[in-house]
Design a protein around this motif. Structure first.
Motif, PDB file in Angstrom:
ATOM      1  N   ASN A 110     -29.107  20.715 -10.871  1.00 23.31           N
ATOM      2  CA  ASN A 110     -29.495  19.733 -10.664  1.00 23.31           C
ATOM      3  C   ASN A 110     -28.327  19.328  -9.400  1.00 23.31           C
ATOM      4  O   ASN A 110     -27.927  18.287  -9.039  1.00 23.31           O
ATOM      5  N   GLY A 111     -28.087  20.719  -9.036  1.00 22.07           N
ATOM      6  CA  GLY A 111     -26.667  20.403  -7.412  1.00 22.07           C
ATOM      7  C   GLY A 111     -24.990  19.711  -8.449  1.00 22.07           C
ATOM      8  O   GLY A 111     -24.131  19.450  -7.622  1.00 22.07           O
ATOM      9  N   THR A 112     -24.316  20.846  -9.770  1.00 23.24           N
ATOM     10  CA  THR A 112     -23.375  20.257 -10.241  1.00 23.24           C
ATOM     11  C   THR A 112     -23.044  21.011 -10.028  1.00 23.24           C
ATOM     12  O   THR A 112     -23.230  21.956 -10.456  1.00 23.24           O
ATOM     13  N   PHE A 113     -21.399  20.924  -9.454  1.00 21.78           N
ATOM     14  CA  PHE A 113     -20.259  22.144  -9.212  1.00 21.78           C
ATOM     15  C   PHE A 113     -19.782  21.659 -10.825  1.00 21.78           C
ATOM     16  O   PHE A 113     -19.380  20.471 -10.995  1.00 21.78           O
ATOM     17  N   ILE A 114     -19.242  23.260 -11.282  1.00 24.44           N
ATOM     18  CA  ILE A 114     -18.590  23.961 -12.793  1.00 24.44           C
ATOM     19  C   ILE A 114     -18.211  24.470 -12.163  1.00 24.44           C
ATOM     20  O   ILE A 114     -18.521  25.664 -12.441  1.00 24.44           O
ATOM     21  N   GLY A 115     -16.355  24.397 -12.359  1.00 25.28           N
ATOM     22  CA  GLY A 115     -15.937  25.570 -11.926  1.00 25.28           C
ATOM     23  C   GLY A 115     -13.839  25.282 -12.354  1.00 25.28           C
ATOM     24  O   GLY A 115     -14.567  24.443 -13.180  1.00 25.28           O
ATOM     25  N   LEU A 116     -13.787  26.670 -12.692  1.00 33.28           N
ATOM     26  CA  LEU A 116     -12.466  26.135 -12.993  1.00 33.28           C
ATOM     27  C   LEU A 116     -11.425  26.733 -11.819  1.00 33.28           C
ATOM     28  O   LEU A 116     -11.498  27.444 -11.152  1.00 33.28           O
ATOM     29  N   SER A 117     -10.321  26.090 -11.820  1.00 37.16           N
ATOM     30  CA  SER A 117      -9.020  26.644 -11.505  1.00 37.16           C
ATOM     31  C   SER A 117      -7.834  26.089 -11.547  1.00 37.16           C
ATOM     32  O   SER A 117      -8.045  26.670 -12.579  1.00 37.16           O
ATOM     33  N   THR A 131     -14.873  19.583 -11.471  1.00 34.20           N
ATOM     34  CA  THR A 131     -16.147  19.230 -11.236  1.00 34.20           C
ATOM     35  C   THR A 131     -16.727  18.530 -10.115  1.00 34.20           C
ATOM     36  O   THR A 131     -16.196  17.868  -9.299  1.00 34.20           O
ATOM     37  N   ASN A 132     -18.192  18.803  -9.482  1.00 37.45           N
ATOM     38  CA  ASN A 132     -18.613  17.598  -8.877  1.00 37.45           C
ATOM     39  C   ASN A 132     -19.702  16.993  -8.736  1.00 37.45           C
ATOM     40  O   ASN A 132     -21.534  18.713  -9.464  1.00 37.45           O
TER      41      ASN A 132
END
Length: 199
Positions: A110-117, A131-132
């Motif tokens: 769906n175009g959602t970004f989920i990440g760790l930093s 997230t975005n």
């Protein structure tokens, strides 16, 4: 420096450099797929990336360091809709001023970004959520400030995450243990999540 390299005969063969994505100083590239087959690249670069290189005579960073005045770390994103050879978009700044955030993530259908930093808390490296809802929009990345794994923060902390989803849709993060004096016995760690938000 972040470069584009290509294998000569499959993944287990010699790689050759095709072109340069970003001049020194830049590192920690994370190449992932977008929901429509886009080739997406996240990486860290400094605002002095105009070919500046550290001067050292014996291959060792000088005691005084190599950071010129005013150096700021930024995380950039670029993508290509036509394959790994590009053309790629111009670099888009998504995180500014964090110290070596090492962003890694996945993009959902769906175009959602989920990440760790990562960020620094009381001198220790700690992992946090990024997230975005629209991965292409550099202005809507949300940078969490709460430590996801506080039990790993003391004694050095964690860095260099790698994020992936398994065949059942679960999220996984793999980390490097940043514990130079071996205050923590493990070399690294693994975390998992059903939704990418609650780990």
């Amino acid at each position: 420096m972040v470069i584009h390299a290509q294998s000569t005969n499959g993944y287990n063969s010699l790689y050759t450099q095709v072109d340069t994505i970003h001049k020194p100083f830049a590192h920690e590239p994370d190449a992932i797929f977008g929901p429509n087959g886009e080739y997406v690249l996240y990486y860290i670069a400094y605002n002095i990336s105009d070919g500046y290189e550290c001067t050292c005579s014996d291959g060792v960073t000088p005691d005084e360091g190599c950071d010129p005045p005013g150096m700021v770390c930024n995380t950039f994103m670029q993508y290509s809709t036509s394959g790994p050879d590009g053309p790629f978009t111009e670099p888009m700044k998504i995180i500014t001023g964090e110290d070596d955030p090492n962003l890694a993530g996945v993009i959902l259908q769906n175009g959602t970004f989920i990440g760790l930093s990562r960020n620094w808390i009381n001198g220790y490296s700690t992992s946090y959520l990024v997230t975005n809802h629209d991965w292409k929009n550099p202005d809507t990345y949300k940078i969490g400030k709460d430590s996801l794994f506080p039990q790993l923060t003391s004694g050095g902390g964690t860095e260099d995450p790698f994020v992936y989803r398994d065949c059942n849709g679960n999220f996984h993060g793999i980390f490097n243990n940043q514990s130079p004096d071996y205050q923590i016995n493990n070399c690294g760690g693994h975390a998992y999540s059903a939704d990418g938000i609650n780990w």
